[in-house]
Design a protein around this motif. Structure first.
Motif, PDB file in Angstrom:
ATOM      1  N   CYS A 126       0.825  -1.349  -0.087  1.00  0.00           N
ATOM      2  CA  CYS A 126       0.027  -0.097  -0.096  1.00  0.00           C
ATOM      3  C   CYS A 126       0.798   1.250  -0.016  1.00  0.00           C
ATOM      4  N   LEU A 130       0.590   5.450   7.438  1.00  0.00           N
ATOM      5  CA  LEU A 130      -0.192   5.551   8.648  1.00  0.00           C
ATOM      6  C   LEU A 130       0.396   6.825   9.292  1.00  0.00           C
ATOM      7  N   LYS A 140      -8.386   0.778  19.012  1.00  0.00           N
ATOM      8  CA  LYS A 140      -9.142   0.244  17.729  1.00  0.00           C
ATOM      9  C   LYS A 140     -10.423   1.362  17.762  1.00  0.00           C
ATOM     10  N   ARG A 144     -11.213   5.051  10.773  1.00  0.00           N
ATOM     11  CA  ARG A 144     -10.231   4.319  10.129  1.00  0.00           C
ATOM     12  C   ARG A 144     -10.150   4.549   8.518  1.00  0.00           C
ATOM     13  N   GLU A 146      -7.539   5.863   6.908  1.00  0.00           N
ATOM     14  CA  GLU A 146      -6.608   5.322   6.468  1.00  0.00           C
ATOM     15  C   GLU A 146      -6.479   4.106   5.939  1.00  0.00           C
ATOM     16  N   GLN A 147      -7.347   3.440   6.555  1.00  0.00           N
ATOM     17  CA  GLN A 147      -7.646   1.933   6.186  1.00  0.00           C
ATOM     18  C   GLN A 147      -8.345   1.830   4.819  1.00  0.00           C
ATOM     19  N   ARG A 151      -7.342   0.089   1.533  1.00  0.00           N
ATOM     20  CA  ARG A 151      -7.832  -0.759   0.993  1.00  0.00           C
ATOM     21  C   ARG A 151      -8.552  -0.848  -0.310  1.00  0.00           C
ATOM     22  N   GLU A 161      -4.346  -9.116   1.408  1.00  0.00           N
ATOM     23  CA  GLU A 161      -4.108  -8.128   2.474  1.00  0.00           C
ATOM     24  C   GLU A 161      -3.152  -7.099   1.881  1.00  0.00           C
ATOM     25  N   MET A 164       0.982  -2.155   5.438  1.00  0.00           N
ATOM     26  CA  MET A 164       0.802  -0.509   5.628  1.00  0.00           C
ATOM     27  C   MET A 164       2.297  -0.410   6.487  1.00  0.00           C
ATOM     28  N   VAL A 175      -3.541  -4.247   6.530  1.00  0.00           N
ATOM     29  CA  VAL A 175      -4.900  -3.228   6.550  1.00  0.00           C
ATOM     30  C   VAL A 175      -5.756  -3.623   7.775  1.00  0.00           C
ATOM     31  N   TYR A 176      -6.053  -4.845   7.862  1.00  0.00           N
ATOM     32  CA  TYR A 176      -6.975  -5.419   9.073  1.00  0.00           C
ATOM     33  C   TYR A 176      -6.291  -6.462   9.764  1.00  0.00           C
TER      34      TYR A 176
END
Length: 271
Positions: A126, A130, A140, A144, A146-147, A151, A161, A164, A175-176
């Motif tokens: 990616c 971040l 958490k 979100r 940035e994610q 994605r 996936e 990052m 990413v997750y």
């Protein structure tokens, strides 16, 4: 899809909720198998820590009871808990006192290919970076974007996936997912003191490594160190552990420590 708001079935939410307006809240995504929430205590511990840092009041035993009842109601699937600061007026100033809102949403068990666990996955490199935010690092929280942007960078199903990095190029996570690498028998995962999400499966893997006397470190990881690693793996509370076999033109084998760790924690994600 079953949804509860503040402990009761509901489909409506106030437009004044600060989670909607400002991302003012936290969430947990919990695997549910046979009516039981997996890794519940780790999820609750992370939630409590996040609430303390954001100064959101938390009735932990109330949340625990609702999660247990919700998991029993859905049987198999995923329970997503969203905890917001509740309603507020216009402006950033938080309401005093806050009346937090609890939202529980059910989803089916994710249909990940079995090959991801057995044969490994390919990572997409990616370009989204971040931002360094020590105040929010590890949480958490509901912000979100940035994610979301990361994605959106790829649509090739060959990449399961994305990798990052932070603004200095240091490796952070997927990413997750959280990321580990193995170098000369040492298990390493990036430090999350500047950015990233401290995953519950990451915490479980570190605890397993300690219990099994597997040498391990939590520290900064450069991109070059990642490429030079002997093994690379991803972890997440929904799928357990995926070996990483490739990133762009670089390849890694599925190594023995990755297989050993899969044996330790695979059942916790319902694999």
């Amino acid at each position: 899809m079953l949804t509860w708001v503040d402990g009761r079935p509901a489909e409506l939410l106030s437009v004044r909720d600060r989670g909607l307006a400002y991302g003012d809240g936290l969430f947990e995504t919990i695997a549910v198998r046979s009516g039981e929430p997996r890794l519940l205590e780790r999820h609750l511990t992370r939630l409590a820590g996040g609430c303390a840092r954001l100064s959101i009041p938390l009735e932990l035993e109330q949340v625990r009871a609702e999660l247990l009842a919700f998991a029993a109601a859905i049987g198999e699937g995923v329970a997503k808990l969203i905890l917001t600061r509740g309603d507020g007026l216009r402006g950033y100033a938080p309401p005093m006192p806050a009346q937090p809102r609890r939202i529980l949403q059910a989803a089916p068990v994710p249909a990940y290919p079995a090959a991801n666990t057995c044969e490994g996955v390919r990572l997409y490199p990616c370009s989204t970076r971040l931002a360094e935010q020590p105040l929010l690092a590890g949480l958490k929280h509901l912000n979100r974007l940035e994610q979301v942007m990361a994605r959106a960078e790829w649509s090739d199903a060959a990449c399961a996936e994305g990798l990052m990095r932070d603004t200095q190029g240091r490796v952070v996570e997927g990413v997750y997912s959280n990321l580990f690498l193995v170098s000369n028998g040492l298990l390493i995962t990036p430090a999350l003191t500047r950015c990233g999400v401290a995953g519950v499966m990451r915490a479980e893997l570190l605890a397993c490594a300690a219990e099994q006397d597997v040498p391990h470190e939590v520290r900064d990881v450069s991109f070059d160190e990642l490429l030079a690693a002997d093994e690379v793996l991803l972890c997440n509370s929904q799928y357990g552990i995926w070996p990483v076999r490739a990133l762009a033109a670089h390849d890694w084998p599925v190594g023995p420590l990755t297989r050993k760790l899969q044996g330790f924690v695979g059942h916790l994600a319902g694999c």
